[in-house]
Design an enzyme around this catalytic site. Structure first.
Site, PDB file in Angstrom:
ATOM      1  N   HIS A  62       0.844  -1.197   0.000  1.00 28.86           N
ATOM      2  CA  HIS A  62       0.000   0.000   0.000  1.00 28.86           C
ATOM      3  C   HIS A  62       0.877   1.243   0.000  1.00 28.86           C
ATOM      4  O   HIS A  62       2.108   1.150   0.107  1.00 28.86           O
ATOM      5  CB  HIS A  62      -0.986  -0.013   1.174  1.00 28.86           C
ATOM      6  CG  HIS A  62      -0.367   0.082   2.538  1.00 28.86           C
ATOM      7  ND1 HIS A  62       0.535  -0.845   3.026  1.00 28.86           N
ATOM      8  CD2 HIS A  62      -0.524   0.998   3.541  1.00 28.86           C
ATOM      9  CE1 HIS A  62       0.890  -0.503   4.255  1.00 28.86           C
ATOM     10  NE2 HIS A  62       0.271   0.623   4.594  1.00 28.86           N
ATOM     11  N   HIS A  64       1.310   3.839   2.101  1.00 32.65           N
ATOM     12  CA  HIS A  64       1.884   4.541   3.245  1.00 32.65           C
ATOM     13  C   HIS A  64       3.406   4.471   3.095  1.00 32.65           C
ATOM     14  O   HIS A  64       3.976   3.426   2.748  1.00 32.65           O
ATOM     15  CB  HIS A  64       1.431   3.918   4.565  1.00 32.65           C
ATOM     16  CG  HIS A  64       0.044   4.336   4.964  1.00 32.65           C
ATOM     17  ND1 HIS A  64      -0.787   3.553   5.736  1.00 32.65           N
ATOM     18  CD2 HIS A  64      -0.654   5.472   4.689  1.00 32.65           C
ATOM     19  CE1 HIS A  64      -1.936   4.197   5.921  1.00 32.65           C
ATOM     20  NE2 HIS A  64      -1.886   5.356   5.288  1.00 32.65           N
ATOM     21  N   ASP A  66       6.013   4.192   4.848  1.00 34.12           N
ATOM     22  CA  ASP A  66       6.882   3.198   5.477  1.00 34.12           C
ATOM     23  C   ASP A  66       6.901   1.867   4.721  1.00 34.12           C
ATOM     24  O   ASP A  66       7.653   0.960   5.086  1.00 34.12           O
ATOM     25  CB  ASP A  66       6.506   2.993   6.955  1.00 34.12           C
ATOM     26  CG  ASP A  66       5.033   2.664   7.160  1.00 34.12           C
ATOM     27  OD1 ASP A  66       4.191   3.178   6.401  1.00 34.12           O
ATOM     28  OD2 ASP A  66       4.716   1.882   8.084  1.00 34.12           O
ATOM     29  N   HIS A  67       6.107   1.765   3.654  1.00 32.74           N
ATOM     30  CA  HIS A  67       6.088   0.529   2.861  1.00 32.74           C
ATOM     31  C   HIS A  67       6.636   0.708   1.445  1.00 32.74           C
ATOM     32  O   HIS A  67       6.772  -0.272   0.728  1.00 32.74           O
ATOM     33  CB  HIS A  67       4.664  -0.041   2.815  1.00 32.74           C
ATOM     34  CG  HIS A  67       4.224  -0.521   4.159  1.00 32.74           C
ATOM     35  ND1 HIS A  67       4.246  -1.840   4.533  1.00 32.74           N
ATOM     36  CD2 HIS A  67       3.799   0.169   5.253  1.00 32.74           C
ATOM     37  CE1 HIS A  67       3.838  -1.954   5.793  1.00 32.74           C
ATOM     38  NE2 HIS A  67       3.565  -0.750   6.253  1.00 32.74           N
ATOM     39  N   HIS A 142      -7.342  -1.752   5.874  1.00 35.73           N
ATOM     40  CA  HIS A 142      -6.490  -0.692   6.403  1.00 35.73           C
ATOM     41  C   HIS A 142      -7.117   0.657   6.079  1.00 35.73           C
ATOM     42  O   HIS A 142      -8.177   0.724   5.461  1.00 35.73           O
ATOM     43  CB  HIS A 142      -5.087  -0.830   5.810  1.00 35.73           C
ATOM     44  CG  HIS A 142      -4.030  -0.073   6.571  1.00 35.73           C
ATOM     45  ND1 HIS A 142      -3.986  -0.012   7.950  1.00 35.73           N
ATOM     46  CD2 HIS A 142      -2.970   0.667   6.146  1.00 35.73           C
ATOM     47  CE1 HIS A 142      -2.960   0.728   8.319  1.00 35.73           C
ATOM     48  NE2 HIS A 142      -2.329   1.161   7.254  1.00 35.73           N
ATOM     49  N   ASP A 212      -0.241  -4.410   7.772  1.00 36.79           N
ATOM     50  CA  ASP A 212      -1.136  -3.279   8.011  1.00 36.79           C
ATOM     51  C   ASP A 212      -2.612  -3.596   7.815  1.00 36.79           C
ATOM     52  O   ASP A 212      -3.216  -3.311   6.761  1.00 36.79           O
ATOM     53  CB  ASP A 212      -0.738  -2.099   7.113  1.00 36.79           C
ATOM     54  CG  ASP A 212       0.598  -1.515   7.569  1.00 36.79           C
ATOM     55  OD1 ASP A 212       1.435  -2.295   8.050  1.00 36.79           O
ATOM     56  OD2 ASP A 212       0.777  -0.300   7.478  1.00 36.79           O
ATOM     57  N   HIS A 270       6.323  -5.039  12.114  1.00 36.29           N
ATOM     58  CA  HIS A 270       5.694  -3.715  11.984  1.00 36.29           C
ATOM     59  C   HIS A 270       5.474  -3.078  13.359  1.00 36.29           C
ATOM     60  O   HIS A 270       4.402  -2.550  13.674  1.00 36.29           O
ATOM     61  CB  HIS A 270       4.357  -3.833  11.238  1.00 36.29           C
ATOM     62  CG  HIS A 270       3.867  -2.534  10.665  1.00 36.29           C
ATOM     63  ND1 HIS A 270       2.951  -1.746  11.316  1.00 36.29           N
ATOM     64  CD2 HIS A 270       4.177  -1.881   9.519  1.00 36.29           C
ATOM     65  CE1 HIS A 270       2.700  -0.673  10.582  1.00 36.29           C
ATOM     66  NE2 HIS A 270       3.431  -0.732   9.489  1.00 36.29           N
TER      67      HIS A 270
END
Lengths: 303, 303
Positions: A62, A64, A66-67, A142, A212, A270
């Site tokens: 996805h 976000h 941090d990914h 999410h 997530d 995570h």
């Protein structure tokens, strides 16, 4: 066949010292598959001796940061290091727009092709089928569209019983059909049943990557009986309200899911930056599902 | 007044083990100014104990990934860590489009304001003036629009000679005008010249940051007499053709520039990943300009 996962990043939204944002690399029969690519992933690969040039598939769960914030840097480094072979990239439809914009302004024209497959987060899709593995998406729950990825090893051909074949002097040209399950008939017309000349190959293994997501039964069926289940466990269960609010899972819930879907082993990751050490998260998960490990960076887990 | 620079990243296009892409943080009178923000900069700040929350100004030289790919992650972490005060951001006009697109798809609404100042790389502009420093852009000659940044310490007020003021019993309310250079007249009408009660403050220092540029005289005038000159030195001079082709500088050229502009000290950085160790780059530069240092990560240099 090798089927293992190496953790490159284990942190949630913000990195903390010694924990990078999420990324993992799977080695399936000596092909590398990168799953998520948080900022600093290419540096982590250098640190843990993962050769980026061997990656042919990248999966982004996805959008976000941090990914995926390490992706453009990685794609750029592959280009600068001379990559020519195409790269398959799977992720949210808007991902390509983000990449294209950055390469436009840096005036970069990659020397290799990105074959982009936009993932529909609303339904499960089979997105890779090759001789080693099938990969399907796992629709998660999410704040923004998000999918996990389920890696199913392909069922291998039957294994030849070499001693028996030698004793009966079976010619080599019959080996392929034997592996596929056919019987063998010798020159005198005598039939040997397949199962005295071969044995079944190992049961295919599955690896489920659930990044997530809110604790939500919708995806449990799909990850049933996973040999190794990676599940996010951002918080301890005393923060379950915060987990619900931000559409994340607690360590306790991750363990409950592992139990419910009959996973053989659970890996949690995570982790919120608020946890300087991870012991409590591990203990909480193990209280429900003893066979749990921590997705610590640099560690490799066999599926 | 404190005026120093800490190196967070020293690598050019691709990171190598132990060398991150370009980033530096200046501490000027206890305010932090971030200059470039390659991938992994926020992790480097954690590593070297630089508190990101103290940064109020960020400068991006150009839109090659090794100079800005850490920015969205950093902006996002500041938001998640509760920042409310505005942040000033200076960089190429397209930078904001890149940031906005990524925050749009991650559905992020920052809790603080980004005050964005688009930099025109075609001419020098004064972009910051405050009580401590002025910052002006340095138009460089790179493959895409690129500017360096020149930090000029503000001239401080004159320093009071405390012993003399005490001896003459000068009232405190005259101190401010004395610092500004006025004479002092006592109650009996006697005039004391300013220069017996104060001395001049230190000569203001300048720090010139020249990232990613061809050796080109156009900007030499602007960086004349820099106290500390940071200059990229991507290659050894035996690769000068490659440097010209990619619009970079060699270590030898960086030293020639330092000599020509009468810099007090030179700091070289932006090293190509081909150099596993940096000794040869340093030696080459020092052969022309002895007072040269390496922009090694974690090191702090006083301007």
């Amino acid at each position: 066949m090798k089927f293992e996962v190496t953790i490159l990043g284990s942190s949630s939204a913000t990195p903390i010292y010694n924990r990078n944002p999420t990324s993992q690399v799977l080695n399936i029969n000596e092909r590398l598959y990168l799953v998520d690519c948080g900022e600093g992933t290419q540096q982590q690969m250098l640190r843990f001796d993962v050769r980026a040039s061997r990656i042919d598939h990248i999966f982004i769960s996805h959008l976000h940061g941090d990914h995926y914030l390490g992706l453009v840097g990685l794609l750029s480094s592959l280009h600068l290091n001379g990559r020519k072979k195409p790269l398959k990239l799977f992720g949210p439809p808007q991902l390509m727009e983000i990449i294209d914009l950055q390469f436009k302004y840096s005036e970069t024209t990659l020397q290799y092709a990105i074959e982009f497959f936009p993932v529909d987060a609303a339904r499960s899709q089979v997105i890779v089928v090759n001789e080693d593995v099938t990969v399907e998406t796992i629709p998660l729950d999410h704040r923004i569209p998000c999918t996990g990825f389920l890696f199913r090893e392909k069922k291998r051909l039957r294994k030849l019983l070499k001693d028996e074949l030698e004793r009966l002097q079976v010619p080599v040209e019959f080996f392929t059909s034997l592996k596929k399950g056919a019987d063998y008939t010798d020159l005198e017309g005598k039939v040997y049943k397949n199962d005295i000349l071969t044995i079944d190959s190992d049961t295919p293994k599955t690896y489920a990557y659930c990044s997530d997501t809110l604790f939500n039964e919708q995806y449990f069926g799909q990850i049933n009986n996973a040999d190794l289940l990676y599940h996010e466990a951002t918080f301890l269960h005393n923060m379950v309200d915060r987990a619900n609010e931000t559409h994340h899972t607690t360590a306790l819930q991750a363990a409950q899911i592992a139990l419910k879907v009959n996973a053989k082993r659970l890996l949690i990751g995570h982790f919120s930056a608020r946890y300087k050490t991870l012991d409590e998260l591990l203990e909480e998960a193990q209280s429900v599902f003893p066979n749990t490990g921590l997705a610590i960076e640099g560690r490799t887990f066999v599926v």
